[in-house]
Scaffold this active site. Sequence first.
Site: not given
Length: 415
Positions: A111, A159, A166, A239-240
């Site tokens: 991210d 994770y 994403d 969408g990502w």
Amino acid sequence: MKLYFTYAILTALAVGCSGSGASPNISRQSRWSVRIADSFLERHPGAVTYDTGFPGDKWTYEQGVMLVSLLDMWQYTGDEKYFDFVRRNLEQYIGPTGSIRSYRFSDFNLDNICPGRALLAVYQKAEDPRMKAAADTLRCQLQEQPRTHEGGFWHKKIYPDQMWLDGLFMAEPFYAMYASLYNQPAAFDDIANQFIWIARHTKDPRTGLLYHAWDETKSQKWSDPVTGCSPSLWGRAMGWYAMGLVDVLDYFPPDHPRRGELITLLRELSENLLKVRDEKSSLWYQVVDQGSGRGNYLESSSSGMFAYVFAKGARMGYLDPGFADAAREVFKGILDRFVTVSENGLVNLQGVCAGAGLGGTPYRDGSFGYYVSVPQRQNDMKGIAPLLRASIELERIETHGAGMDNPGRAKTKGS
């Protein structure tokens, strides 16, 4: 710096998400792109990307997706105020030697790569060495990012063994932009593999759509014991992924042997998404294949993302020109259902899923019940940014038509 942020956040909080307290002059006769972008700027004085709905001032992917959309607006209009916002925002995070405030390399969090394209864009125009140094740090993170045995990036260090859809938007467009600018051709094979591998692992054989995430070890409580996939088809995750695909192609060499595979992935996903949208509204539900199941809701951010992908894909010739018409239908559906305009001209977007993930504490199990329990927010950047990008693409098509802006158009398998 600390004093500036205290002042800026108090100002932003005073303005608020609804725009009350501001006195803009945003004409209802302006193009939607201008109205959406200028509404965001009015709500965020001091070039901050946080507000009453998102009060944190950390380096985040929400910031990144918004900055990318404003850079699109700058390139589309030539209006320097959009570039200036991006530059001033980044200056609040980047130290004299290129350090990034609140960023931790050791988190190995994809991210945090998301704002990297903005760093490179500002460096290209302003030649500020701090921006290049910060971008170099993010590129080094990708070099050392933990991977699955196959080579797929873990979404975050916390994770392990997991790829999330994403992450393909968060990391790959920056990775490709950096590789294109600084002559790293070998990176494009790695970038292509990230998209291909996660699609192979997460694809639902029934719908052709993609599950949110995949656990290589199949040890997570949310993972299917046979496939390793999470259990639901969440709209924004796709969408990502789709936005990552259509953006990566901006930087992919036209003659790269795997470019066609990426376009094929984009076409297949786009065609399958059309099959599950709500016919009445032209939008998508939070869990896209469950229709109006109990608690499911039409969701604006994923719908905006798909509108952007369809419009850009059609404009660039990756998708059939008919997808431009579909994008217009989706955009109109969002305006009709989710957009309101205040008396002072500010555009407000409703119906954005506040945020969803997997694992963690409290544990997120990826079930239908989990996704539909996630609250909705107004004027969330994850919804505003793709809506702005969709409006830009549709306005470009209106001027130039679909399929006309891709000098390096590549054939896909079988085409």
